[in-house]
Design a protein around this motif. Structure first.
Motif, PDB file in Angstrom:
ATOM      1  N   UNK A 111       0.808  -1.330  -0.268  1.00 23.09           N
ATOM      2  CA  UNK A 111      -0.058  -0.079  -0.168  1.00 23.09           C
ATOM      3  C   UNK A 111       0.798   1.837  -0.036  1.00 23.09           C
ATOM      4  N   UNK A 112       1.950   0.987  -0.489  1.00 22.07           N
ATOM      5  CA  UNK A 112       2.750   2.714  -0.474  1.00 22.07           C
ATOM      6  C   UNK A 112       2.512   3.466  -1.332  1.00 22.07           C
ATOM      7  N   UNK A 113       1.899   3.116  -2.960  1.00 18.15           N
ATOM      8  CA  UNK A 113       1.584   3.925  -3.733  1.00 18.15           C
ATOM      9  C   UNK A 113       0.992   4.894  -3.668  1.00 18.15           C
ATOM     10  N   UNK A 114       0.746   6.732  -4.101  1.00 17.31           N
ATOM     11  CA  UNK A 114       0.726   7.065  -3.878  1.00 17.31           C
ATOM     12  C   UNK A 114       0.164   8.084  -5.144  1.00 17.31           C
ATOM     13  N   UNK A 115      -0.527   8.279  -5.883  1.00 15.67           N
ATOM     14  CA  UNK A 115      -1.014   9.463  -6.961  1.00 15.67           C
ATOM     15  C   UNK A 115      -1.680   9.831  -7.624  1.00 15.67           C
ATOM     16  N   UNK A 116      -1.633  10.866  -7.859  1.00 16.33           N
ATOM     17  CA  UNK A 116      -2.181  12.362  -8.277  1.00 16.33           C
ATOM     18  C   UNK A 116      -1.944  13.212  -9.842  1.00 16.33           C
ATOM     19  N   UNK A 117      -3.013  13.727  -9.854  1.00 13.09           N
ATOM     20  CA  UNK A 117      -3.237  14.432 -11.162  1.00 13.09           C
ATOM     21  C   UNK A 117      -3.128  15.760 -11.001  1.00 13.09           C
ATOM     22  N   UNK A 118      -1.748  16.971 -10.979  1.00 12.98           N
ATOM     23  CA  UNK A 118      -2.570  18.705 -11.070  1.00 12.98           C
ATOM     24  C   UNK A 118      -2.081  19.283 -11.938  1.00 12.98           C
ATOM     25  N   UNK A 119      -2.602  20.155 -11.685  1.00 11.11           N
ATOM     26  CA  UNK A 119      -3.938  21.377 -12.897  1.00 11.11           C
ATOM     27  C   UNK A 119      -2.812  22.245 -12.488  1.00 11.11           C
ATOM     28  N   UNK A 134      -5.414  12.719 -18.903  1.00 14.64           N
ATOM     29  CA  UNK A 134      -6.603  13.884 -17.324  1.00 14.64           C
ATOM     30  C   UNK A 134      -7.378  14.270 -16.928  1.00 14.64           C
ATOM     31  N   UNK A 135      -8.171  13.840 -18.315  1.00 17.30           N
ATOM     32  CA  UNK A 135     -10.039  14.374 -17.959  1.00 17.30           C
ATOM     33  C   UNK A 135     -10.262  12.650 -17.415  1.00 17.30           C
ATOM     34  N   UNK A 136      -9.591  11.637 -18.592  1.00 17.09           N
ATOM     35  CA  UNK A 136      -9.794  10.205 -17.807  1.00 17.09           C
ATOM     36  C   UNK A 136      -9.141  10.017 -15.811  1.00 17.09           C
ATOM     37  N   UNK A 137      -8.425  10.679 -15.333  1.00 16.25           N
ATOM     38  CA  UNK A 137      -7.845  10.038 -14.713  1.00 16.25           C
ATOM     39  C   UNK A 137      -8.650  11.552 -13.303  1.00 16.25           C
ATOM     40  N   UNK A 138      -8.600  11.991 -13.898  1.00 17.52           N
ATOM     41  CA  UNK A 138      -9.750  12.914 -13.212  1.00 17.52           C
ATOM     42  C   UNK A 138     -11.246  11.968 -13.060  1.00 17.52           C
ATOM     43  N   UNK A 139     -11.131  11.578 -14.001  1.00 15.84           N
ATOM     44  CA  UNK A 139     -13.470  10.887 -13.821  1.00 15.84           C
ATOM     45  C   UNK A 139     -12.899   9.483 -12.835  1.00 15.84           C
ATOM     46  N   UNK A 140     -11.649   9.129 -13.147  1.00 11.97           N
ATOM     47  CA  UNK A 140     -11.808   7.507 -11.898  1.00 11.97           C
ATOM     48  C   UNK A 140     -10.633   8.344 -10.842  1.00 11.97           C
ATOM     49  N   UNK A 141     -10.921   9.526 -10.060  1.00 17.43           N
ATOM     50  CA  UNK A 141     -10.959   9.660  -8.894  1.00 17.43           C
ATOM     51  C   UNK A 141      -9.631  10.353  -8.304  1.00 17.43           C
ATOM     52  N   UNK A 142      -8.389  10.283  -9.615  1.00 19.54           N
ATOM     53  CA  UNK A 142      -7.212  10.855  -9.866  1.00 19.54           C
ATOM     54  C   UNK A 142      -7.041  12.723  -9.329  1.00 19.54           C
ATOM     55  N   UNK A 143      -8.427  13.113  -9.235  1.00 15.50           N
ATOM     56  CA  UNK A 143      -8.028  14.955  -8.880  1.00 15.50           C
ATOM     57  C   UNK A 143      -7.866  15.279  -7.750  1.00 15.50           C
ATOM     58  N   UNK A 144      -8.026  14.472  -6.308  1.00  9.57           N
ATOM     59  CA  UNK A 144      -7.777  13.887  -5.145  1.00  9.57           C
ATOM     60  C   UNK A 144      -6.336  13.536  -5.394  1.00  9.57           C
ATOM     61  N   UNK A 145      -5.452  13.452  -4.298  1.00  6.40           N
ATOM     62  CA  UNK A 145      -4.447  11.933  -4.198  1.00  6.40           C
ATOM     63  C   UNK A 145      -5.530  10.661  -3.998  1.00  6.40           C
ATOM     64  N   UNK A 146      -4.444   9.381  -4.358  1.00  7.91           N
ATOM     65  CA  UNK A 146      -5.319   8.942  -4.220  1.00  7.91           C
ATOM     66  C   UNK A 146      -3.890   8.113  -3.459  1.00  7.91           C
ATOM     67  N   UNK A 147      -3.877   7.104  -2.148  1.00  8.39           N
ATOM     68  CA  UNK A 147      -3.249   5.738  -2.599  1.00  8.39           C
ATOM     69  C   UNK A 147      -3.798   4.884  -2.024  1.00  8.39           C
TER      70      UNK A 147
END
Length: 183
Positions: free
Chosen positions: A112-120, A149-162
């Motif tokens: 569980x050590x991977x964290x990902x997000x999208x920054x605009x 970017x659009x697909x990532x935000x739709x998938x919930x990556x606008x906020x950080x995902x751990x």
């Protein structure tokens, strides 16, 4: 045409990757999928093995078996490690160290050590990834296309995902079986 013995020594990466996939599939609740895919627009098809945890909260792992011989390890959505980075005699990467790097990164992912997000930003969107575990604390970022970017935000990556730890497989009642051993 004779194979370059310097490059051929990286075949051990493929063997280690196969062993890692087998270990993870046996230990964790995952689905294993194999396909032929292109890693880039001008690249040939390569064998790709994916381990998809049976919980959507846990990140997938994929290994592409490249022509070098080598591998491309993908963790989650954006973390990609291509090994060897350079197969030339001058760079002289150590296959044993590369195998250890793959195991360290895979262990961090399944714990569980991977964290990902999208920054605009003004110039567009960027992905950001962090991988934290025993022996690793690394960060990566890079640009995203507008569509990605659009697909990532739709998938919930606008906020950080751990990503969550991978679910363990139920082990048989064996007093000698130790589920706490690292991969």
């Amino acid at each position: 045409m004779r194979a370059d013995p310097h490059v051929a020594r990286f075949a051990v990466l493929r063997d280690a990757a196969e062993a890692l996939l087998d270990e993870l599939a046996e230990r964790y609740m995952v689905d294993r999928r194999e396909s032929k895919e292109s890693l880039g627009a001008a690249d040939a098809l390569v064998r790709m093995e994916r381990l998809m945890p049976r919980t959507p909260a846990a990140a997938p792992l994929a290994i592409a078996f490249t022509e070098t011989p080598g591998i491309a390890l993908r963790l989650g959505r954006w973390w990609v490690e291509t090994l060897p980075g350079c197969a030339c005699a001058v760079c002289d990467e150590d296959p044993a160290q590369l195998v250890e790097l793959v195991r360290i990164q895979a262990a961090a992912l399944v714990e569980g050590g991977l964290w990902e997000r999208v920054r605009r930003g003004v110039g567009g969107s960027w992905y950001e990834s962090r991988l934290i575990g025993v022996g690793i604390n690394a960060r990566r970022e890079g640009p995203l296309t507008r569509e990605d970017s659009r697909e990532a935000r739709r998938s919930g990556f606008a906020a950080a995902v751990q990503w969550a730890p991978w679910p363990l497989r139920a082990m048989p009642d064996d007093p000698g079986a130790d589920q706490s051993q690292p991969i």
